[in-house]
Write a protein that holds these residues in place. Structure first.
Motif, short mmCIF file in Angstrom:
data_model
loop_
_atom_site.label_atom_id
_atom_site.label_comp_id
_atom_site.label_asym_id
_atom_site.label_seq_id
_atom_site.Cartn_x
_atom_site.Cartn_y
_atom_site.Cartn_z
N VAL A 54 -32.86 0.78 -68.89
CA VAL A 54 -33.66 1.97 -68.62
C VAL A 54 -34.63 2.09 -69.78
N LYS A 55 -34.42 1.75 -71.11
CA LYS A 55 -35.07 1.83 -72.11
C LYS A 55 -36.23 0.83 -72.09
N ALA A 56 -35.98 -0.48 -71.58
CA ALA A 56 -36.76 -1.53 -71.57
C ALA A 56 -37.91 -1.17 -70.41
N TYR A 57 -37.35 -0.74 -69.49
CA TYR A 57 -38.41 -0.32 -68.34
C TYR A 57 -39.20 0.81 -68.87
N GLU A 58 -38.56 1.91 -69.54
CA GLU A 58 -39.52 3.09 -70.04
C GLU A 58 -40.47 2.50 -71.05
N HIS A 61 -43.31 0.52 -68.78
CA HIS A 61 -44.30 1.29 -67.89
C HIS A 61 -44.35 2.97 -68.14
N GLU A 62 -44.01 3.10 -69.24
CA GLU A 62 -43.94 4.53 -69.76
C GLU A 62 -43.60 5.71 -68.78
N LYS A 63 -42.38 5.62 -68.15
CA LYS A 63 -41.90 6.48 -67.48
C LYS A 63 -40.22 6.07 -67.11
N ILE A 64 -39.40 6.97 -66.97
CA ILE A 64 -37.99 6.80 -66.77
C ILE A 64 -37.89 6.32 -65.18
N ALA A 88 -25.93 6.69 -62.11
CA ALA A 88 -27.08 7.44 -61.87
C ALA A 88 -27.96 7.69 -63.05
N ILE A 89 -29.00 7.79 -62.90
CA ILE A 89 -30.01 8.03 -64.00
C ILE A 89 -30.43 9.49 -63.94
N THR A 90 -30.34 10.34 -65.06
CA THR A 90 -30.48 11.48 -65.30
C THR A 90 -32.27 11.57 -65.45
N GLY A 91 -32.61 12.78 -65.37
CA GLY A 91 -34.11 12.97 -65.84
C GLY A 91 -34.58 12.76 -67.15
N GLU A 92 -33.71 12.77 -68.10
CA GLU A 92 -33.89 12.54 -69.40
C GLU A 92 -33.57 10.79 -69.71
N GLY A 93 -33.27 10.03 -68.74
CA GLY A 93 -33.12 8.73 -69.10
C GLY A 93 -31.55 8.21 -69.35
#
Length: 99
Positions: A54-58, A61-64, A88-93
């Motif tokens: 998730v951190k790598a994607y963020e 792509h600058e989004k969660i 599951a991934i929350t809105g905060e990542g």
């Protein structure tokens, strides 16, 4: 038949089979008891790995991302832990283990 032929008697074979059976009866419950613990630890490791993806994607792509975006981007292969629960991934990542 000669009396001095070497080999196992039926009684000796039955004793060996009984000992092997007892060892299996002792071993199998211990293995199945630890199986759930192994799956739980495997799921914990999977959640941490997905969190890093998730951190790598963020960063790229600058989004969660959603779980489906991670799968489509080939960051992860599936959304299931070794114990069968989904993630599951929350809105905060944050990555959570689901049902």
């Amino acid at each position: 038949m000669k009396r001095n032929e070497k080999g196992f008697t039926l009684i000796e074979m039955l004793i060996v089979l009984m000992v092997i059976s007892i060892l299996l009866l002792i071993t199998i419950p211990n293995v199945t008891k630890h199986n759930s613990m192994i799956n739980k630890k495997g799921c914990s490791a999977f959640v941490k790995m997905v969190q890093s993806q998730v951190k790598a994607y963020e960063m790229e792509h600058e989004k969660i991302p959603t779980v489906q975006e991670l799968i489509d981007g080939k960051y992860i292969e599936n959304n299931r832990c070794p114990n069968g629960k989904t993630i599951a991934i929350t809105g905060e990542g944050e990555v959570l283990e689901g049902e």
